[in-house]
Write a protein that holds these residues in place. Structure first.
Motif, mmCIF file in Angstrom:
data_model
loop_
_atom_site.group_PDB
_atom_site.id
_atom_site.type_symbol
_atom_site.label_atom_id
_atom_site.label_comp_id
_atom_site.label_asym_id
_atom_site.label_seq_id
_atom_site.Cartn_x
_atom_site.Cartn_y
_atom_site.Cartn_z
ATOM 1 N N TRP A 1 2.340 0.274 -35.099
ATOM 2 C CA TRP A 1 0.997 -0.298 -35.033
ATOM 3 C C TRP A 1 0.951 -1.695 -35.645
ATOM 4 C CZ3 TRP A 1 -0.746 -1.493 -39.827
ATOM 5 C CH2 TRP A 1 -0.212 -0.786 -40.899
ATOM 6 N N TRP A 2 1.962 -2.006 -36.503
ATOM 7 C CA TRP A 2 1.939 -3.326 -37.146
ATOM 8 C C TRP A 2 2.605 -4.391 -36.259
ATOM 9 C CZ3 TRP A 2 4.709 0.928 -38.621
ATOM 10 C CH2 TRP A 2 6.083 0.856 -38.477
ATOM 11 N N ASN A 3 3.212 -3.902 -35.197
ATOM 12 C CA ASN A 3 3.908 -4.835 -34.327
ATOM 13 C C ASN A 3 3.165 -4.920 -32.992
ATOM 14 O OD1 ASN A 3 5.695 -6.309 -32.857
ATOM 15 N ND2 ASN A 3 7.495 -5.164 -33.510
ATOM 16 N N PRO A 4 2.500 -6.034 -32.691
ATOM 17 C CA PRO A 4 1.648 -6.074 -31.486
ATOM 18 C C PRO A 4 2.439 -6.076 -30.181
ATOM 19 C CG PRO A 4 1.690 -8.213 -32.571
ATOM 20 C CD PRO A 4 2.448 -7.288 -33.463
ATOM 21 N N THR A 5 3.714 -6.326 -30.232
ATOM 22 C CA THR A 5 4.464 -6.420 -28.974
ATOM 23 C C THR A 5 5.367 -5.216 -28.715
ATOM 24 O OG1 THR A 5 6.163 -7.619 -30.144
ATOM 25 C CG2 THR A 5 4.524 -8.950 -28.955
ATOM 26 N N PHE A 6 5.474 -4.346 -29.681
ATOM 27 C CA PHE A 6 6.405 -3.228 -29.528
ATOM 28 C C PHE A 6 5.673 -1.958 -29.117
ATOM 29 C CE2 PHE A 6 8.580 0.480 -31.157
ATOM 30 C CZ PHE A 6 9.825 0.308 -30.590
ATOM 31 N N TRP A 7 6.152 -1.351 -28.062
ATOM 32 C CA TRP A 7 5.567 -0.086 -27.606
ATOM 33 C C TRP A 7 6.698 0.906 -27.376
ATOM 34 C CZ3 TRP A 7 0.429 0.313 -27.716
ATOM 35 C CH2 TRP A 7 -0.309 -0.884 -27.734
ATOM 36 N N SER A 8 6.413 2.183 -27.644
ATOM 37 C CA SER A 8 7.490 3.158 -27.479
ATOM 38 C C SER A 8 7.314 4.057 -26.261
ATOM 39 C CB SER A 8 7.608 4.024 -28.735
ATOM 40 O OG SER A 8 6.475 4.830 -28.858
ATOM 41 N N LEU A 9 6.111 4.132 -25.724
ATOM 42 C CA LEU A 9 5.891 5.021 -24.571
ATOM 43 C C LEU A 9 5.220 4.261 -23.433
ATOM 44 C CD1 LEU A 9 4.580 8.393 -26.058
ATOM 45 C CD2 LEU A 9 6.775 7.979 -25.003
ATOM 46 N N GLU A 10 5.688 4.527 -22.242
ATOM 47 C CA GLU A 10 5.053 4.000 -21.037
ATOM 48 C C GLU A 10 4.540 5.189 -20.240
ATOM 49 O OE1 GLU A 10 7.612 1.922 -18.413
ATOM 50 O OE2 GLU A 10 7.561 0.073 -19.581
ATOM 51 N N GLN A 11 3.342 5.055 -19.712
ATOM 52 C CA GLN A 11 2.797 6.175 -18.934
ATOM 53 C C GLN A 11 2.506 5.693 -17.524
ATOM 54 O OE1 GLN A 11 -0.170 8.407 -21.089
ATOM 55 N NE2 GLN A 11 -1.156 8.927 -19.158
ATOM 56 N N TRP A 12 2.990 6.436 -16.547
ATOM 57 C CA TRP A 12 2.794 6.074 -15.143
ATOM 58 C C TRP A 12 2.116 7.231 -14.421
ATOM 59 C CZ3 TRP A 12 4.922 1.438 -13.168
ATOM 60 C CH2 TRP A 12 5.810 0.750 -14.019
ATOM 61 N N ASP A 13 1.134 6.906 -13.565
ATOM 62 C CA ASP A 13 0.569 7.913 -12.663
ATOM 63 C C ASP A 13 1.189 7.679 -11.295
ATOM 64 O OD1 ASP A 13 -1.045 9.172 -14.479
ATOM 65 O OD2 ASP A 13 -2.683 7.757 -14.195
ATOM 66 N N LEU A 14 1.783 8.714 -10.744
ATOM 67 C CA LEU A 14 2.497 8.556 -9.477
ATOM 68 C C LEU A 14 1.978 9.539 -8.442
ATOM 69 C CD1 LEU A 14 6.204 8.474 -10.705
ATOM 70 C CD2 LEU A 14 4.736 6.547 -10.298
ATOM 71 N N VAL A 15 1.970 9.080 -7.209
ATOM 72 C CA VAL A 15 1.775 9.999 -6.078
ATOM 73 C C VAL A 15 3.055 9.893 -5.269
ATOM 74 C CG1 VAL A 15 0.432 10.527 -4.039
ATOM 75 C CG2 VAL A 15 -0.697 9.610 -6.070
ATOM 76 N N ALA A 16 3.772 11.013 -5.155
ATOM 77 C CA ALA A 16 5.088 10.957 -4.519
ATOM 78 C C ALA A 16 5.181 12.059 -3.477
ATOM 79 C CB ALA A 16 6.174 11.129 -5.562
ATOM 80 N N ARG A 17 6.088 11.883 -2.545
ATOM 81 C CA ARG A 17 6.237 12.876 -1.490
ATOM 82 C C ARG A 17 7.715 13.202 -1.342
ATOM 83 N NH1 ARG A 17 2.420 14.568 2.119
ATOM 84 N NH2 ARG A 17 1.027 12.837 1.682
ATOM 85 N N ALA A 18 8.013 14.487 -1.185
ATOM 86 C CA ALA A 18 9.401 14.899 -1.002
ATOM 87 C C ALA A 18 9.752 14.845 0.477
ATOM 88 C CB ALA A 18 9.602 16.308 -1.536
ATOM 89 N N GLN A 19 11.013 15.137 0.782
ATOM 90 C CA GLN A 19 11.439 15.068 2.170
ATOM 91 C C GLN A 19 10.755 16.126 3.029
ATOM 92 O OE1 GLN A 19 15.669 15.219 1.848
ATOM 93 N NE2 GLN A 19 15.860 12.990 1.861
ATOM 94 N N ASP A 20 10.449 17.290 2.424
ATOM 95 C CA ASP A 20 9.743 18.327 3.180
ATOM 96 C C ASP A 20 8.228 18.123 3.101
ATOM 97 O OD1 ASP A 20 9.521 18.874 0.546
ATOM 98 O OD2 ASP A 20 9.897 21.029 0.702
ATOM 99 N N SER A 21 7.811 16.893 2.894
ATOM 100 C CA SER A 21 6.420 16.442 2.837
ATOM 101 C C SER A 21 5.598 17.136 1.747
ATOM 102 C CB SER A 21 5.743 16.595 4.198
ATOM 103 O OG SER A 21 5.462 17.953 4.435
ATOM 104 N N THR A 22 6.252 17.607 0.701
ATOM 105 C CA THR A 22 5.514 18.163 -0.431
ATOM 106 C C THR A 22 4.953 17.007 -1.240
ATOM 107 O OG1 THR A 22 7.162 19.888 -0.504
ATOM 108 C CG2 THR A 22 5.705 19.730 -2.394
ATOM 109 N N LEU A 23 3.661 17.072 -1.469
ATOM 110 C CA LEU A 23 3.029 15.994 -2.228
ATOM 111 C C LEU A 23 3.041 16.344 -3.715
ATOM 112 C CD1 LEU A 23 1.138 13.373 -1.420
ATOM 113 C CD2 LEU A 23 -0.562 14.830 -2.486
#
Lengths: 345, 504
Positions: B461-483
């Protein structure tokens, strides 16, 4: 000559003790319904999910089963009823439930398989340093500044024995000219490496068998159903692979159906493939929805689609085949869910 | 308002050590039993039951002498059990009058009860005495009761009552006549006085009362005067009422170490009977029950069970204790057992005709205890959200059914629910210009269709440029069209991708 009707009556009377009304089709039961809170779904279901019966919601991950079940529970808990969520895979998110409007104080959450996981992790993480790395306990001060004996004589006790262990036979043998009896050397034993080999992807891909979780869930469900008083019980097997979920015996679902009818509980089963078969009064098949494209920067939600796959007592009790194709009921509905951070549009 | 004439009842239970021990040991009641006191090997009989006395056993016999009698149950004196029984008896006496005095002796229970003015409420003295004895009998103690206008006269008579008499009333003014045939031992004489009186040929209270007062004082001093007044039944006294605290506690010291749960529950069953009886006498019910086990390895094991509502249902308490002891097993054999309870008011819940169906509180308690035994203590209850941004932002609280509901305001009509993977699963991710392009999850390859993020969380928290976790929301599809719509978390410290949640 006895007519077929007489034989039928006789058969039924004989079997009455074991199978009540064996040759008579089950009577149509008009069950009360409880609304799910999603207007489009309620319209297709003609009011909502049946009370005192099993409703099965089938669908893959991300098909909206949880959202629909939570919406149903939110409606019930807001009318001061109590519900239970049997969480087989421990994936229930209370924050989502609260966002859906579920009164969490009226929700009994049973998490299965957590204890076994914890134990497994605890045994994995146990680590002790060997003694040689630890600080040795302070030596007891003797009479003459160190040593364990109160008298100097005691300090050399056992010294001769200790010296002889250093003078092993193989050490002395080369120095001696006379022939020595061959000493059979103990074969050196290499202990196998106890450390587990790291996996290819650097982590596990749920190798644990979920059967113990399922068993815990089934036992808990049995107890809650027998106790009665709950308005809805959700058995969440949505994250359990179909090959494991289908191992649950049909007799279990049959028993649940009877208990649910007796205690007037709406029993909701979330699965990936149909498990309860004919014990389910209503089977809803949910399809993976299309993601909403409202915003380019944040995930905003889904458009879900649900189909009524099976419903009991829908056929009209008539043997006549109509000439025209009868009007079909609409059995597909769609609704959209929005992520909590998306805001109202 | 005139002060009612003095009237005292006296409750006397002899052979108290034996009666105390046999109270919770029903199986020994039909056998000759003796209670031994003292250090080994100098143990002596300090108390015994009637069957033991009929067999010929007497006080003061050594254990060797007792061994010569067949089928005698030998018990060891327990002062703690006696104390808890005494509390129960005094509590029983207090049900008849608030003024109770404890005058117990070493081997007998004795209490005086001031019952002046209770006639209109509790009936005449004899009825009161019989009711008192009836209640005491329910506690498993055989006692006798006497009533007199003089406290000491009542006590003397109680000590000298013939065997088959349980209740005796001394009419006002007849104290001397009633006490006259009683032997001198009821006065509790010292050895010196006993010897003097035997030399004089004085054997009964009547003979002592007939002695001239002046000459008696000349020979024995003021003590002589006191003894003569006691024998006549007109010794003045000072009544010192006590204020016992209402403690629901029963204790039993087991004759041999017990390991099996069923045999322990058998004892618990009997003790619960007593606790419920005592609570019911005050129109109360048990709100919680605590079992404290003293184990062989000098440790104590405590378990407390509560029910949703105070109840006197013994079967429910036994079941709850059974499940709790099963879930938290004790490590060594049990030497003694203390059962204490908290009283609560007996409450009735008024249900409405149109109120929704709710689980019955007692039944729910047992159900929850059973489920706890299956899945673990911390895995059953209702979740409560903590005011935090951390990932485990909830705690479990015991599930209770309350009649009043708290209004829940939902900000969103149909929010997307998420399924949280608590033991986050590792994911192998293919990156393209620092953004996920494809990933393998549960042995299935998904191609990313839409991607939102990253959102940075955690870090110094004392370092404004350092982050340890990134969070991504993804929508992905498999080859058998599973979403798959999911939340991926990247641990920047260890460069590891994990599946945190699935949107469902």
């Amino acid at each position: 000559m006895t007519s077929s009707a007489t034989i039928r009556v006789q058969l039924e009377a004989t079997l009455a003790n074991r199978i009540p009304s064996a040759l008579t089709p089950a009577k149509k039961v008009l069950r009360p319904v409880a609304p799910t809170g999603v207007a489009a779904v309620d319209e297709v279901l003609k009011g909502g999910l049946p009370v005192g019966a099993i409703t099965e919601m089938i669908g893959r991950e991300c098909s909206g089963r949880t959202s629909l079940a939570l919406s149903f529970l939110a409606n019930l808990t807001q009318s001061a009823k109590v519900c239970a969520w049997i969480d087989v895979a421990d994936v229930f998110n209370p924050e989502s439930a609260a966002a859906a409007g579920v009164d969490l104080s009226r929700l009994l959450w049973v998490r299965c398989g957590v204890l076994a996981d914890k134990l497994q992790r605890a045994t994995k993480e146990q680590f002790t340093l060997p003694d040689k790395y630890l600080v040795s306990p302070p030596t007891k001060k003797g009479l003459h500044g160190g040593g364990y004996s109160p008298h100097p004589r005691g300090e050399v006790k056992g010294l001769s024995g200790a010296v002889s262990t250093f003078l092993r036979e193989e050490m002395i043998a080369p120095r001696c000219a006379e022939p020595q009896p061959r000493v059979r050397r103990e074969p050196e034993v290499f202990e196998p490496n106890q450390r587990p080999v790291p996996k290819k992807w650097g982590g596990h891909t749920t190798p644990r068998k979920p059967w113990s979780r399922i068993e815990q869930a089934l036992q808990s469900t049995d107890l809650i159903l027998q106790g009665g008083g709950f308005s809805a019980i959700v058995l969440d097997m949505g994250s359990i692979a179909p090959e494991h979920a289908s191992r649950v015996q049909l007799a279990t679902w049959f028993r649940y159906r009877a208990s649910a009818e007796k205690t007037q509980v709406s029993f909701v089963l979330l699965t990936q493939h149909s498990c309860a078969k004919s014990s389910a009064e209503l089977v809803l098949r949910l399809y993976p929805g299309d993601p909403l494209n409202d915003d380019a920067t944040v995930f905003t939600g889904f458009e879900h689609r649900v189909e009524v796959a099976r419903r009991r007592f829908t056929q009209t009790p008539s043997n006549a085949v109509p000439l025209r194709k009868p009007p079909q009921n609409a059995n597909v509905a769609s609704w959209s869910t929005r992520s909590t951070w998306a805001g109202v549009r | 308002m005139t002060k009612p004439a003095e009237l005292y009842a006296c409750l006397y239970a002899k052979e108290f050590p034996a009666q105390t021990l046999l109270r919770l040991r029903l199986e020994l009641r039909n056998r000759p039993c003796v209670v031994m006191e003292g250090e080994l090997p100098l143990q002596q009989v300090c108390s015994l039951n009637t069957k033991g006395r009929l067999l010929g056993i007497a006080h003061g016999m050594t254990s060797v002498e007792v061994d010569t009698f067949p089928s005698v149950a030998v018990l060891t004196r327990s002062k703690k059990e006696e104390a808890s029984t005494k509390t129960a008896l005094l509590e029983c006496a207090r049900a008849f009058s608030p003024h109770v005095e404890d005058l117990s002796e070493d081997r007998a229970f004795l209490s005086a009860i001031d019952i002046a003015g209770t006639e209109k409420l509790l009936g005449p003295a004899e009825t009161l005495a019989r009711n008192l004895l009836h209640r005491v009998k329910a506690l498993g103690i055989a006692a006798c009761a006497t009533v007199s206008s003089n406290r000491n006269a009542a006590i003397s008579l109680a000590k000298g009552l013939p065997p088959r008499t349980a209740v005796q009333i001394i009419p006002r003014g007849d104290e001397a006549t009633t006490l006259a045939p009683l032997p001198l031992r009821v006065l509790g004489l010292t050895e010196e006085h006993e010897e003097t009186f035997s030399l004089w040929g004085i054997r009964t209270l009547g003979m002592l009362a007939a002695l001239p007062e002046g000459e008696l004082i000349a020979r024995m001093g003021q003590e002589g005067k006191r003894l003569r007044q006691s024998a006549r039944g007109d010794l003045p006294h000072l009544f010192q009422p006590m204020e016992p605290a209402f403690i629901l506690e029963e204790r039993i010291e087991l004759d041999s170490p017990v390991e099996e749960l069923p045999s322990l529950l058998f004892v618990v069953n009997i003790m619960l009977d007593q606790l419920i009886l005592r609570a019911r006498a005050r129109v109360l019910a048990l709100a919680s029950v605590t079992v404290t086990l003293t184990l062989e390895d000098k440790e104590t094991h405590t378990c407390t069970v509560r029910s949703a509502l105070p109840t006197n249902d013994k079967q429910l308490w036994v079941k709850l204790l059974h499940l709790d002891l099963n879930a938290h097993p004790y490590q060594a054999a049990i030497l003694s057992l203390t059962l204490s309870a908290e009283p609560g008011s007996t409450s009735k819940v008024q249900l409405g005709l149109f109120s929704p169906q709710l689980p019955e509180p007692m039944q729910l308690d047992v159900t929850l205890a059973r489920i706890r035994a299956i899945v673990g203590d911390e895995c059953v209850g209702s979740p409560v959200l903590n005011d935090t941004h951390q990932r485990k932002g909830f705690r479990m609280e015991p599930f209770t059914v309350s009649a009043n509901s708290t209004p829940v305001i939902s900000s969103n009509r149909f929010p997307s629910a998420s399924r949280q993977l608590r033991s986050a699963e590792n994911v192998s991710v293919t990156l393209q210009s620092q953004r996920p392009k494809a990933f393998v999850f549960r042995d299935k390859r998904y191609l990313v269709e839409r991607i939102y993020g990253p959102w940075l969380t955690g870090g110094e928290w004392w370092n404004p440029t350092f982050w340890s976790l990134e969070q991504w929301d993804l929508v992905a599809r498999a080859q058998d069209s599973t979403l798959l719509s999911c939340c991926l978390v990247r641990d920047l410290m260890q460069d590891r991708w994990q599946m945190a949640a699935l949107y469902d």
